[in-house]
Design a protein around this motif. Structure first.
Motif, PDB file in Angstrom:
ATOM      1  N   CYS A 278     -24.435 -79.223  77.698  1.00  0.00           N
ATOM      2  CA  CYS A 278     -22.774 -78.086  77.239  1.00  0.00           C
ATOM      3  C   CYS A 278     -22.759 -78.871  76.352  1.00  0.00           C
ATOM      4  O   CYS A 278     -22.119 -80.214  75.379  1.00  0.00           O
ATOM      5  CB  CYS A 278     -22.935 -78.474  78.569  1.00  0.00           C
ATOM      6  SG  CYS A 278     -20.818 -78.170  79.026  1.00  0.00           S
TER       7      CYS A 278
ATOM      8  N   ASP B   6     -19.081 -77.578  76.481  1.00  0.00           N
ATOM      9  CA  ASP B   6     -17.322 -77.545  76.953  1.00  0.00           C
ATOM     10  C   ASP B   6     -16.558 -78.497  77.227  1.00  0.00           C
ATOM     11  O   ASP B   6     -15.646 -78.542  76.239  1.00  0.00           O
ATOM     12  CB  ASP B   6     -17.844 -76.817  77.907  1.00  0.00           C
ATOM     13  CG  ASP B   6     -17.118 -75.158  78.445  1.00  0.00           C
ATOM     14  OD1 ASP B   6     -18.070 -74.794  77.024  1.00  0.00           O
ATOM     15  OD2 ASP B   6     -16.895 -74.945  78.878  1.00  0.00           O
ATOM     16  N   PHE B   7     -17.172 -80.353  77.030  1.00  0.00           N
ATOM     17  CA  PHE B   7     -15.911 -80.712  76.667  1.00  0.00           C
ATOM     18  C   PHE B   7     -15.614 -80.861  77.551  1.00  0.00           C
ATOM     19  O   PHE B   7     -14.071 -80.893  77.338  1.00  0.00           O
ATOM     20  CB  PHE B   7     -15.986 -81.133  75.730  1.00  0.00           C
ATOM     21  CG  PHE B   7     -16.517 -81.755  74.198  1.00  0.00           C
ATOM     22  CD1 PHE B   7     -17.492 -83.462  74.622  1.00  0.00           C
ATOM     23  CD2 PHE B   7     -17.961 -80.584  73.907  1.00  0.00           C
ATOM     24  CE1 PHE B   7     -19.070 -83.514  74.056  1.00  0.00           C
ATOM     25  CE2 PHE B   7     -18.968 -81.879  73.457  1.00  0.00           C
ATOM     26  CZ  PHE B   7     -19.132 -82.429  73.189  1.00  0.00           C
ATOM     27  N   CYS B   8     -14.904 -80.527  79.160  1.00  0.00           N
ATOM     28  CA  CYS B   8     -14.144 -80.603  80.093  1.00  0.00           C
ATOM     29  C   CYS B   8     -13.694 -81.870  80.028  1.00  0.00           C
ATOM     30  O   CYS B   8     -14.842 -82.892  80.048  1.00  0.00           O
ATOM     31  CB  CYS B   8     -14.735 -79.965  81.243  1.00  0.00           C
ATOM     32  SG  CYS B   8     -15.211 -78.374  81.632  1.00  0.00           S
TER      33      CYS B   8
ATOM     34  N   CYS C 275     -15.255 -84.281  82.224  1.00  0.00           N
ATOM     35  CA  CYS C 275     -17.290 -84.818  82.387  1.00  0.00           C
ATOM     36  C   CYS C 275     -18.120 -85.443  81.297  1.00  0.00           C
ATOM     37  O   CYS C 275     -17.514 -85.253  80.742  1.00  0.00           O
ATOM     38  CB  CYS C 275     -17.876 -82.949  82.383  1.00  0.00           C
ATOM     39  SG  CYS C 275     -19.861 -82.886  83.335  1.00  0.00           S
TER      40      CYS C 275
ATOM     41  N   GLN D  52     -26.863 -76.041  82.816  1.00  0.00           N
ATOM     42  CA  GLN D  52     -25.201 -76.397  82.780  1.00  0.00           C
ATOM     43  C   GLN D  52     -23.627 -75.480  82.909  1.00  0.00           C
ATOM     44  O   GLN D  52     -22.791 -75.743  83.537  1.00  0.00           O
ATOM     45  CB  GLN D  52     -24.846 -77.742  81.404  1.00  0.00           C
ATOM     46  CG  GLN D  52     -24.874 -79.637  82.617  1.00  0.00           C
ATOM     47  CD  GLN D  52     -25.896 -79.661  82.567  1.00  0.00           C
ATOM     48  OE1 GLN D  52     -27.452 -79.602  81.811  1.00  0.00           O
ATOM     49  NE2 GLN D  52     -26.520 -80.504  83.559  1.00  0.00           N
ATOM     50  N   ILE D  53     -24.621 -74.608  81.750  1.00  0.00           N
ATOM     51  CA  ILE D  53     -23.130 -73.236  82.118  1.00  0.00           C
ATOM     52  C   ILE D  53     -24.186 -72.259  82.167  1.00  0.00           C
ATOM     53  O   ILE D  53     -24.561 -71.507  80.599  1.00  0.00           O
ATOM     54  CB  ILE D  53     -22.532 -73.515  80.833  1.00  0.00           C
ATOM     55  CG1 ILE D  53     -21.273 -74.597  80.960  1.00  0.00           C
ATOM     56  CG2 ILE D  53     -21.990 -71.913  80.783  1.00  0.00           C
ATOM     57  CD1 ILE D  53     -20.035 -74.240  79.746  1.00  0.00           C
TER      58      ILE D  53
HETATM   59 FE1  SF4 Z   1     -20.412 -78.941  80.535  1.00  0.00          FE
HETATM   60 FE2  SF4 Z   1     -19.431 -78.606  83.097  1.00  0.00          FE
HETATM   61 FE3  SF4 Z   1     -19.007 -80.888  82.499  1.00  0.00          FE
HETATM   62 FE4  SF4 Z   1     -17.355 -78.650  81.556  1.00  0.00          FE
HETATM   63  S1  SF4 Z   1     -17.500 -79.039  84.252  1.00  0.00           S
HETATM   64  S2  SF4 Z   1     -18.355 -80.523  80.471  1.00  0.00           S
HETATM   65  S3  SF4 Z   1     -18.340 -76.727  82.012  1.00  0.00           S
HETATM   66  S4  SF4 Z   1     -21.285 -79.243  82.379  1.00  0.00           S
END
Ligand code: SF4
Length: 469
Positions: free
Chosen positions: A169, A171-173, A176, A213-214
């Motif tokens: 992924c 996105d690096f929320c 996470c 993951q997405i």
């Molecule tokens: Fe990626 Fe989902 Fe983690 Fe966000 S929560 S970083 S979208 S795996």
């Protein structure tokens, strides 16, 4: 040589365990369901929550104890996200119990490392094998292409086949750990995905679950115009597959085309797991989720307008750094407004390497986190219970995915919306679609009985079987 495998965490991990089982079996290992019989114990780990990580160390302690009681030590391999994250630290912290550490991109190394570790064992003074001198670690090369040889996976579910379409992924929320343990986003070739789906159908699986993951960010590297809705259409063409699910989509990639594909393709289940994580736009900003409460609610409204019978589920975190009581109230109000059929909710815990772990003080007290999660889960339970009560009397097509171990003629399956339904029926209905009328509701599942035409058809078929020579 026998192996025992235990897996924690998400469906991606469950599928990795299926891959490891297939690799080990094609290298001559036999599976055992008892760790006491195993020469090789594989613990496939998850590090999304702190508690999942703690469980690993508890299990390693138990394996050590068991080895002592039995007078033999199996080879112990730790795989998955904790293996990727901790590497050699894991060896030190496990006090010598672990022989092999295999990261998320090195699954294919497991049989070779296991065989190496087993042959390295030398008889000790008391006649039992000793541990290998040095543990074997394979966690590098984190950006291996996500291809996997066809036909190797040993599928553990008789009805459902997991098919990975994206790994990693970007996105690096802020909360996470996945981008650090699974690497950057890599798309699997469409041709490979379809080959996997056909192979699953040929082996009798009726449901495909596409994983990423997405998942809805998919773009086929071998067929550039093919995005996720187009992939759903292609999988829909696979003969023998009756249902398609996917996990997890991101709200910001849930396009009108995807909503239309879900509405128009009959095999695509009318269930959407749409992680929101918080009901407050302010917290979503801190989390770097790239969607607001308003955008999410607008999306939910558009999905429900297009697909009125859709069932929604979500992930929610309480006590993220900086979350106030007012923010939490917004989480409660969003939950009440959306009325999810199910929810995975967690108290925030700091994860290594993440932006929140490094830069945001974990400033919500554990008491407040506990109070908030209790309130959220109570609300969710009451919504769920109300939705289940309202479903009494309705009839749904249920894909039978398990038979009861405790009671003869008790089956379990899921509706298209992903509700678990228990009902009476013969074991040979496993893998079949059965119309079931809901009669009773519990907190997490419902009970029903096969609708009349299904019963009659089944009895006729059984009578025909009896008359055959
Ligand atoms: Fe990626 Fe989902 Fe983690 Fe966000 S929560 S970083 S979208 S795996």
């Amino acid at each position: 040589m026998k192996y025992f495998i235990e897996t924690y965490g998400c469906q991606m991990n469950v599928h990795d365990a299926e891959r490891m089982s297939g690799l080990l079996e094609s290298s001559g290992y036999d599976r055992t369901e008892s760790e006491a019989d195993a020469d090789l114990v594989v613990i496939n780990t998850c590090s999304v929550r702190e508690r999942a990580e703690e469980k690993l160390y508890t299990r390693l302690g138990e394996i050590k104890e068991l080895g002592r009681d039995l007078g033999r030590d199996p080879i112990v391999a730790v795989t998955g996200c904790v293996a990727q994250q901790e590497g050699d630290k894991l060896i030190a912290r496990s006090a010598g119990v672990v022989d092999i550490v295999v990261g998320t991109q090195q699954v294919r190394m497991l049989p070779m490392l296991a065989t190496h570790a087993l042959t390295e064992r030398r008889p000790s003074a008391i006649g039992h094998p000793t541990r290998v001198e040095r543990a074997l670690i394979a966690i590098e090369n984190p950006y291996e292409e996500p291809s996997f040889p066809l036909g190797i996976v040993r599928r553990s579910d008789p009805v459902r086949a997991y098919v990975t379409i994206i790994e990693g992924c970007n996105d690096f929320c802020a909360f996470c750990v996945v981008p650090y343990t699974r690497g950057h986003e890599r798309m699997r070739a469409k041709a490979e995905i379809l080959a996997d789906a056909r192979e699953a159908a040929a082996s009798g699986r009726r449901e495909i679950q596409l994983l990423g993951q997405i998942v809805n960010h998919y773009q086929a590297p071998d067929d550039p115009p093919c995005d996720f809705p187009a992939l759903l259409e292609a999988v829909h063409e696979v003969e023998g597959i009756e249902r398609i699910r996917f996990a997890s989509p991101h709200p910001r990639h849930t396009s009108e085309r995807l909503i239309a594909a879900m509405r128009d393709l009959p095999k695509v289940c009318k269930h959407l797991h749409l992680p929101v994580q918080s009901g407050a736009s302010r917290v979503l900003g801190l989390m770097r989720r790239r969607h607001t409460r308003e955008q999410y609610l607008d999306l939910v409204a558009r999905i429900r307008e297009a697909i009125p019978n859709v069932q929604l589920s979500t992930d929610m975190i309480v006590g993220f750094p900086g979350e106030t009581e007012a923010d939490f109230e917004e989480t409660l109000s969003l939950t009440a407004e959306v009325r999810y059929h199910s929810m995975y909710s967690f108290k925030y815990s700091e994860r290594p390497n993440t932006l929140a772990g490094k830069r945001m003080p974990d400033d919500v007290s554990d008491d407040d986190k506990t109070r908030r999660i209790v309130a959220l889960q109570a609300l969710q339970r009451s919504i769920q219970s109300d939705l289940f009560q309202r479903s009494i009397g309705s009839t749904h097509q249920v894909l039978v995915d398990a038979t009861s171990r405790r009671r003869e003629w008790e089956l379990t399956g899921r509706t298209s919306g992903n509700t678990v339904v228990n009902f009476p029926g013969p074991p040979d209905w496993l893998g079949q679609l059965v119309d079931v009328t809901i009669r009773r509701a519990g907190p997490n599942s419902v009970w029903g009985e096969p609708a009349e035409p299904t019963v009659r058809r089944s009895l006729d078929e059984r009578a025909a079987d009896v008359q055959r020579p």
